[in-house]
Design a protein around this motif. Sequence first.
Motif, PDB file in Angstrom:
ATOM      1  N   THR A  50     -18.034 -49.091 -73.559  1.00 58.23           N
ATOM      2  CA  THR A  50     -17.507 -48.441 -74.657  1.00 58.23           C
ATOM      3  C   THR A  50     -18.301 -47.299 -75.303  1.00 58.23           C
ATOM      4  OG1 THR A  50     -16.065 -50.264 -75.169  1.00 58.23           O
ATOM      5  CG2 THR A  50     -16.593 -48.744 -77.007  1.00 58.23           C
ATOM      6  N   ALA A  51     -17.892 -46.356 -75.970  1.00 59.06           N
ATOM      7  CA  ALA A  51     -18.606 -45.233 -76.480  1.00 59.06           C
ATOM      8  C   ALA A  51     -17.861 -45.016 -77.845  1.00 59.06           C
ATOM      9  CB  ALA A  51     -18.912 -43.993 -75.823  1.00 59.06           C
ATOM     10  N   GLU A  52     -18.617 -45.003 -78.809  1.00 54.02           N
ATOM     11  CA  GLU A  52     -17.800 -44.563 -80.289  1.00 54.02           C
ATOM     12  C   GLU A  52     -18.472 -43.712 -81.146  1.00 54.02           C
ATOM     13  OE1 GLU A  52     -16.929 -47.430 -84.132  1.00 54.02           O
ATOM     14  OE2 GLU A  52     -16.848 -48.401 -82.272  1.00 54.02           O
ATOM     15  N   THR A  53     -17.980 -42.764 -81.643  1.00 49.97           N
ATOM     16  CA  THR A  53     -18.732 -41.648 -82.287  1.00 49.97           C
ATOM     17  C   THR A  53     -17.821 -41.162 -83.654  1.00 49.97           C
ATOM     18  OG1 THR A  53     -19.293 -40.400 -80.200  1.00 49.97           O
ATOM     19  CG2 THR A  53     -19.247 -39.061 -82.027  1.00 49.97           C
ATOM     20  N   SER A  54     -18.369 -41.272 -84.670  1.00 47.50           N
ATOM     21  CA  SER A  54     -17.911 -40.940 -85.727  1.00 47.50           C
ATOM     22  C   SER A  54     -17.836 -39.136 -85.987  1.00 47.50           C
ATOM     23  CB  SER A  54     -18.496 -41.410 -87.231  1.00 47.50           C
ATOM     24  OG  SER A  54     -18.472 -42.697 -87.144  1.00 47.50           O
ATOM     25  N   VAL A  55     -16.765 -38.550 -86.508  1.00 48.34           N
ATOM     26  CA  VAL A  55     -16.601 -37.185 -86.613  1.00 48.34           C
ATOM     27  C   VAL A  55     -15.993 -36.631 -88.054  1.00 48.34           C
ATOM     28  CG1 VAL A  55     -15.542 -35.282 -85.649  1.00 48.34           C
ATOM     29  CG2 VAL A  55     -16.089 -37.199 -84.042  1.00 48.34           C
ATOM     30  N   VAL A  56     -16.837 -35.944 -88.669  1.00 46.25           N
ATOM     31  CA  VAL A  56     -16.308 -35.346 -89.879  1.00 46.25           C
ATOM     32  C   VAL A  56     -15.537 -34.141 -89.595  1.00 46.25           C
ATOM     33  CG1 VAL A  56     -16.884 -34.496 -92.231  1.00 46.25           C
ATOM     34  CG2 VAL A  56     -18.392 -36.493 -91.135  1.00 46.25           C
ATOM     35  N   LEU A  57     -14.314 -34.147 -90.136  1.00 48.60           N
ATOM     36  CA  LEU A  57     -13.329 -33.131 -89.774  1.00 48.60           C
ATOM     37  C   LEU A  57     -12.766 -32.372 -91.031  1.00 48.60           C
ATOM     38  CD1 LEU A  57     -11.153 -34.629 -86.761  1.00 48.60           C
ATOM     39  CD2 LEU A  57     -12.782 -32.524 -86.741  1.00 48.60           C
ATOM     40  N   ASP A  58     -13.226 -31.126 -91.209  1.00 50.45           N
ATOM     41  CA  ASP A  58     -12.473 -30.387 -92.478  1.00 50.45           C
ATOM     42  C   ASP A  58     -11.060 -30.228 -92.029  1.00 50.45           C
ATOM     43  OD1 ASP A  58     -14.739 -30.406 -93.700  1.00 50.45           O
ATOM     44  OD2 ASP A  58     -15.405 -28.454 -92.931  1.00 50.45           O
ATOM     45  N   ALA A  59     -10.187 -29.754 -93.385  1.00 49.78           N
ATOM     46  CA  ALA A  59      -8.940 -29.737 -93.146  1.00 49.78           C
ATOM     47  C   ALA A  59      -8.628 -28.813 -91.985  1.00 49.78           C
ATOM     48  CB  ALA A  59      -8.257 -29.460 -94.471  1.00 49.78           C
ATOM     49  N   GLY A  60      -7.683 -28.899 -90.989  1.00 46.65           N
ATOM     50  CA  GLY A  60      -7.189 -27.953 -90.019  1.00 46.65           C
ATOM     51  C   GLY A  60      -8.380 -27.703 -89.092  1.00 46.65           C
ATOM     52  N   GLU A  61      -9.516 -28.371 -88.996  1.00 46.20           N
ATOM     53  CA  GLU A  61     -10.515 -28.227 -88.116  1.00 46.20           C
ATOM     54  C   GLU A  61     -10.272 -29.086 -86.818  1.00 46.20           C
ATOM     55  OE1 GLU A  61     -15.357 -28.562 -87.785  1.00 46.20           O
ATOM     56  OE2 GLU A  61     -14.608 -29.527 -89.482  1.00 46.20           O
ATOM     57  N   THR A  62     -10.767 -28.451 -85.823  1.00 50.41           N
ATOM     58  CA  THR A  62     -10.875 -29.161 -84.423  1.00 50.41           C
ATOM     59  C   THR A  62     -12.198 -29.237 -83.950  1.00 50.41           C
ATOM     60  OG1 THR A  62      -8.612 -28.236 -84.077  1.00 50.41           O
ATOM     61  CG2 THR A  62      -9.835 -28.901 -81.967  1.00 50.41           C
ATOM     62  N   GLN A  63     -12.487 -30.157 -83.444  1.00 44.57           N
ATOM     63  CA  GLN A  63     -13.712 -30.429 -82.823  1.00 44.57           C
ATOM     64  C   GLN A  63     -13.734 -31.198 -81.522  1.00 44.57           C
ATOM     65  OE1 GLN A  63     -17.120 -32.368 -84.837  1.00 44.57           O
ATOM     66  NE2 GLN A  63     -16.530 -31.648 -86.864  1.00 44.57           N
ATOM     67  N   ALA A  64     -14.812 -30.726 -80.613  1.00 47.36           N
ATOM     68  CA  ALA A  64     -14.829 -31.302 -79.199  1.00 47.36           C
ATOM     69  C   ALA A  64     -15.959 -32.433 -79.421  1.00 47.36           C
ATOM     70  CB  ALA A  64     -15.297 -30.476 -78.169  1.00 47.36           C
ATOM     71  N   VAL A  65     -15.544 -33.571 -78.880  1.00 45.26           N
ATOM     72  CA  VAL A  65     -16.479 -34.823 -79.158  1.00 45.26           C
ATOM     73  C   VAL A  65     -17.062 -34.873 -77.570  1.00 45.26           C
ATOM     74  CG1 VAL A  65     -16.731 -37.057 -79.618  1.00 45.26           C
ATOM     75  CG2 VAL A  65     -15.435 -35.563 -80.987  1.00 45.26           C
TER      76      VAL A  65
END
Length: 188
Positions: A50-65
């Motif tokens: 298993t891998a687990e990552t926390s991500v902070v996303l602003d409104a409307g934002e897209t990120q690649a993890v």
Amino acid sequence: FVTTPTPVKTKNGWDTTADIRTKVANETSQQKIVRVVSNVYGPNKRLVGTAETSVVLDAGETQAVAQSVAIPDAALWSLDKPQLYKLETNIVDDGTVVDTTETPFGVRFFAFDANTGFSLNGVPMKMHGVCLHHDQGSLGAVTNVRALERQFQIMKDMGLNALRTTHNPPTPEFLDLADRMGFLVMDE
């Protein structure tokens, strides 16, 4: 999506990793902190890692993890034994799973050599294949999974191990069936 770097031969078998890339989009009007939890299951359906990552996303934002899960003693995908792993990716928001995606994949490596030709998992082999159109004759162009499976089985029984697609992109069902039934695919 998931990739597996070339497996490394060990005294116990083959070791590799599942390198995972997940695109996460916040489609709300407020900032979100979500967890991307990726579980890799082996061909035996047991959890490999298993891998687990926390991500902070602003409104409307897209990120690649990007994540990575070790796969020790990997079961290699081959034409005779098309062993598939499953990547289950969960997006967790405030303790609730809000999205889940399953991605099947195989662990294998291949090479083309001017002297020895094609090899799969270090074993030289010949490709015996056909060029397949996307339709099922009188059944039409909509994918009929059972008809496709029957067609693939007939070709497997004839000794074929490779499929070349033509004119149109292959459907996900076509590619999934080829993976599960042990066919190489040359996707045009």
